[in-house]
Design a protein around this motif. Structure first.
Motif, PDB file in Angstrom:
ATOM      1  N   ASN A   1       0.930  -1.196   0.035  1.00  0.00           N
ATOM      2  CA  ASN A   1       0.105  -0.101  -0.081  1.00  0.00           C
ATOM      3  C   ASN A   1       0.848   1.342  -0.002  1.00  0.00           C
ATOM      4  N   ALA A   2       1.791   1.284   0.536  1.00  0.00           N
ATOM      5  CA  ALA A   2       2.881   2.338   0.564  1.00  0.00           C
ATOM      6  C   ALA A   2       3.369   2.767  -0.609  1.00  0.00           C
ATOM      7  N   TYR A   3       3.536   4.131  -0.709  1.00  0.00           N
ATOM      8  CA  TYR A   3       4.190   4.705  -2.124  1.00  0.00           C
ATOM      9  C   TYR A   3       5.710   4.909  -1.613  1.00  0.00           C
ATOM     10  N   VAL A   4       6.682   4.329  -2.285  1.00  0.00           N
ATOM     11  CA  VAL A   4       8.415   4.471  -1.935  1.00  0.00           C
ATOM     12  C   VAL A   4       8.831   5.217  -2.703  1.00  0.00           C
ATOM     13  N   VAL A   5       9.388   6.291  -2.240  1.00  0.00           N
ATOM     14  CA  VAL A   5      10.035   7.449  -2.903  1.00  0.00           C
ATOM     15  C   VAL A   5      11.648   7.496  -2.596  1.00  0.00           C
ATOM     16  N   GLY A   6      12.548   7.116  -3.453  1.00  0.00           N
ATOM     17  CA  GLY A   6      13.971   7.330  -3.170  1.00  0.00           C
ATOM     18  C   GLY A   6      14.657   8.564  -3.376  1.00  0.00           C
ATOM     19  N   LEU A   7      15.656   9.090  -2.557  1.00  0.00           N
ATOM     20  CA  LEU A   7      16.120  10.163  -2.603  1.00  0.00           C
ATOM     21  C   LEU A   7      17.865   9.994  -2.827  1.00  0.00           C
ATOM     22  N   THR A   8      18.399  10.169  -3.842  1.00  0.00           N
ATOM     23  CA  THR A   8      19.565  10.103  -4.029  1.00  0.00           C
ATOM     24  C   THR A   8      20.647  11.276  -4.619  1.00  0.00           C
ATOM     25  N   GLY A   9      21.776  11.291  -4.409  1.00  0.00           N
ATOM     26  CA  GLY A   9      22.568  12.360  -4.954  1.00  0.00           C
ATOM     27  C   GLY A   9      24.029  12.387  -4.073  1.00  0.00           C
ATOM     28  N   SER A  10      24.931  13.135  -4.726  1.00  0.00           N
ATOM     29  CA  SER A  10      26.161  13.211  -4.182  1.00  0.00           C
ATOM     30  C   SER A  10      26.141  13.843  -2.753  1.00  0.00           C
ATOM     31  N   PRO A  11      27.224  13.485  -1.770  1.00  0.00           N
ATOM     32  CA  PRO A  11      27.213  14.196  -0.579  1.00  0.00           C
ATOM     33  C   PRO A  11      26.940  15.645  -0.682  1.00  0.00           C
ATOM     34  N   GLY A  12      26.130  16.287   0.323  1.00  0.00           N
ATOM     35  CA  GLY A  12      26.359  17.534   0.573  1.00  0.00           C
ATOM     36  C   GLY A  12      25.242  18.366  -0.408  1.00  0.00           C
ATOM     37  N   VAL A  13      24.452  17.760  -1.240  1.00  0.00           N
ATOM     38  CA  VAL A  13      23.309  18.258  -1.946  1.00  0.00           C
ATOM     39  C   VAL A  13      22.157  18.493  -1.185  1.00  0.00           C
ATOM     40  N   GLY A  14      22.154  17.940   0.056  1.00  0.00           N
ATOM     41  CA  GLY A  14      21.026  18.470   1.139  1.00  0.00           C
ATOM     42  C   GLY A  14      20.014  17.495   1.054  1.00  0.00           C
ATOM     43  N   LYS A  15      20.221  15.980   0.784  1.00  0.00           N
ATOM     44  CA  LYS A  15      19.304  14.913   0.991  1.00  0.00           C
ATOM     45  C   LYS A  15      18.555  15.152   2.225  1.00  0.00           C
ATOM     46  N   SER A  16      19.055  14.945   3.473  1.00  0.00           N
ATOM     47  CA  SER A  16      18.524  14.872   4.700  1.00  0.00           C
ATOM     48  C   SER A  16      17.509  16.179   5.011  1.00  0.00           C
ATOM     49  N   THR A  17      18.005  17.508   4.465  1.00  0.00           N
ATOM     50  CA  THR A  17      17.086  18.498   4.294  1.00  0.00           C
ATOM     51  C   THR A  17      16.010  18.435   3.640  1.00  0.00           C
ATOM     52  N   SER A  18      16.242  17.950   2.179  1.00  0.00           N
ATOM     53  CA  SER A  18      15.049  17.887   1.522  1.00  0.00           C
ATOM     54  C   SER A  18      14.209  16.703   1.877  1.00  0.00           C
ATOM     55  N   THR A  19      14.511  15.549   2.641  1.00  0.00           N
ATOM     56  CA  THR A  19      13.802  14.376   3.150  1.00  0.00           C
ATOM     57  C   THR A  19      13.007  15.040   4.347  1.00  0.00           C
ATOM     58  N   SER A  20      13.489  15.911   5.176  1.00  0.00           N
ATOM     59  CA  SER A  20      12.665  16.482   6.222  1.00  0.00           C
ATOM     60  C   SER A  20      11.718  17.447   5.794  1.00  0.00           C
ATOM     61  N   ALA A  21      12.111  18.192   4.607  1.00  0.00           N
ATOM     62  CA  ALA A  21      11.118  19.095   4.139  1.00  0.00           C
ATOM     63  C   ALA A  21       9.821  18.414   3.654  1.00  0.00           C
ATOM     64  N   LEU A  22      10.188  17.219   2.807  1.00  0.00           N
ATOM     65  CA  LEU A  22       9.131  16.348   2.385  1.00  0.00           C
ATOM     66  C   LEU A  22       8.297  15.664   3.323  1.00  0.00           C
ATOM     67  N   VAL A  23       8.832  15.262   4.516  1.00  0.00           N
ATOM     68  CA  VAL A  23       8.194  14.884   5.579  1.00  0.00           C
ATOM     69  C   VAL A  23       7.032  15.828   6.143  1.00  0.00           C
ATOM     70  N   THR A  24       7.635  17.238   6.284  1.00  0.00           N
ATOM     71  CA  THR A  24       6.460  18.155   6.773  1.00  0.00           C
ATOM     72  C   THR A  24       5.485  18.366   5.599  1.00  0.00           C
ATOM     73  N   ALA A  25       5.763  18.209   4.253  1.00  0.00           N
ATOM     74  CA  ALA A  25       4.775  18.512   3.537  1.00  0.00           C
ATOM     75  C   ALA A  25       3.628  17.380   3.562  1.00  0.00           C
ATOM     76  N   TYR A  26       4.047  16.075   3.589  1.00  0.00           N
ATOM     77  CA  TYR A  26       3.259  14.974   3.501  1.00  0.00           C
ATOM     78  C   TYR A  26       2.441  14.913   4.992  1.00  0.00           C
ATOM     79  N   ARG A  27       2.872  15.296   5.951  1.00  0.00           N
ATOM     80  CA  ARG A  27       2.340  15.417   7.219  1.00  0.00           C
ATOM     81  C   ARG A  27       0.994  16.477   7.051  1.00  0.00           C
ATOM     82  N   LYS A  28       1.219  17.555   6.499  1.00  0.00           N
ATOM     83  CA  LYS A  28       0.220  18.399   6.185  1.00  0.00           C
ATOM     84  C   LYS A  28      -0.950  17.999   5.555  1.00  0.00           C
ATOM     85  N   GLN A  29      -0.604  16.873   4.643  1.00  0.00           N
ATOM     86  CA  GLN A  29      -1.647  16.344   3.919  1.00  0.00           C
ATOM     87  C   GLN A  29      -2.231  15.308   4.663  1.00  0.00           C
TER      88      GLN A  29
END
Length: 318
Positions: A46-74
């Motif tokens: 049932n879950a929608y799986v989204v993978g986030l990848t990229g070189s170190p330092g591009v802001g993966k963790s910050t982007s992941t955290s921002a996406l969590v906030t956005a999904y929680r608002k939904q």
């Protein structure tokens, strides 16, 4: 020994401790792992799986955290698997992503787990597929999988996610890295993060140009969008969510989502089978059968491929 049925029931209720114990059983390759997977099987898909990848330092963790906030608002329950390098001393996750996502720590609708690669190449922990199953069965609507950020070898995320997001940042040579790492083939959505820096527009243009040079697309094929964000300020995150939903809708409409999940399941079965076979071969070190085959190879009586065929045949018969 822990009562698996009780743990699964508690995980379904959203109890983080039960989810943590199930993932720990997975990571530790517990003797109860087969029982865990059997109990979870009817509850997944049932879950929608989204993978986030990229070189170190591009802001993966910050982007992941921002996406969590956005999904929680939904109103969606979100699981996060943040894969980190292994500590050479303890074997555990070297960088605790929970620290970088501490703002979600007290939210019962969010579960964050750092996982160590434990030497596994490809940007993911070897136990990631089973951990995804745990979070899926636990009722997560969206599962965000953040890779370790190892550069050219982290394309494995494409085989584990429904949608793969590739992050780049200006001024990091990511354009050359994109062509070199093969990420032009795995990205479903591209994000140029830190777009408030000089060179963001140039990075987006270069990426768009390289995507245009890729394989020819037929009418109706998915063309990966390029979204510019400043994740630290949550700018552009709504556009990323929109791109993700469009890609999910496109996959569902054309049956691509089902195809990807079938391929993922097949890959998982293959990996488990190969691992089991490798363990059985490892048990043969010092065994007379392996020594006898080696002697025949050295004497020229047998080539390595035929020897391998005989070894596999012997293992499957025993």
């Amino acid at each position: 020994m822990q009562d698996v049925s009780t743990l699964v029931a508690q995980a379904r209720e959203g109890r983080p401790r039960a989810v943590a114990r199930l993932i720990s059983l997975v990571e530790g390759a517990s003797p109860q792992l087969r029982e865990v997977m059997a109990a979870l099987a009817p509850l997944t898909g049932n879950a929608y799986v989204v993978g986030l990848t990229g070189s170190p330092g591009v802001g993966k963790s910050t982007s992941t955290s921002a996406l969590v906030t956005a999904y929680r608002k939904q109103g969606k329950r979100v699981g996060v698997l943040a894969v980190d390098p292994s500590s050479p001393f303890s074997g555990g996750a070297l960088l605790g992503d929970r620290v970088r996502m501490s703002e979600h720590a007290s939210d019962p609708g969010v579960y964050i787990r750092s996982m160590a690669t434990r030497g596994h190449l490809g940007g993911l922990a070897w136990a990631a597929p089973q951990a995804i199953r745990v979070l899926d069965a636990a009722g997560c609507d969206v599962i965000l999988v953040e890779t370790v950020g190892v550069g050219q070898s982290e394309v494995e995320i494409a085989s584990q996610a429904d949608t793969s997001v590739v992050l780049l940042a200006p001024g990091m040579g990511d354009g050359i890295q994109a062509a070199k790492a093969g990420i032009l083939e795995i990205g479903d959505v591209y994000v140029v993060n830190k777009a408030d820096r000089d060179g963001a527009d140039a990075t987006a243009r270069e990426l768009n140009h390289m995507l245009g040079l890729g394989e020819a697309r037929r009418p109706g094929d998915w063309r990966p969008p390029i979204v510019k964000t400043v994740a630290a300020r949550a700018e552009g995150i709504d556009e990323v969510l929109e791109a993700l939903e469009k890609h999910r809708a496109w996959m569902e409409e054309r049956g691509v989502l089902a195809e990807r999940r079938l391929a993922r399941a097949a890959h998982e079965v293959e990996t488990i089978a190969v691992t089991a076979l490798r363990e059985r071969i490892g048990d043969l070190h010092g065994d007379r059968r392996l020594s006898a085959l080696a002697e025949r190879i050295v004497s020229g009586d047998l080539d390595p491929y035929r020897a391998s065929d005989e070894l596999v045949a012997g293992l499957t018969e025993s």
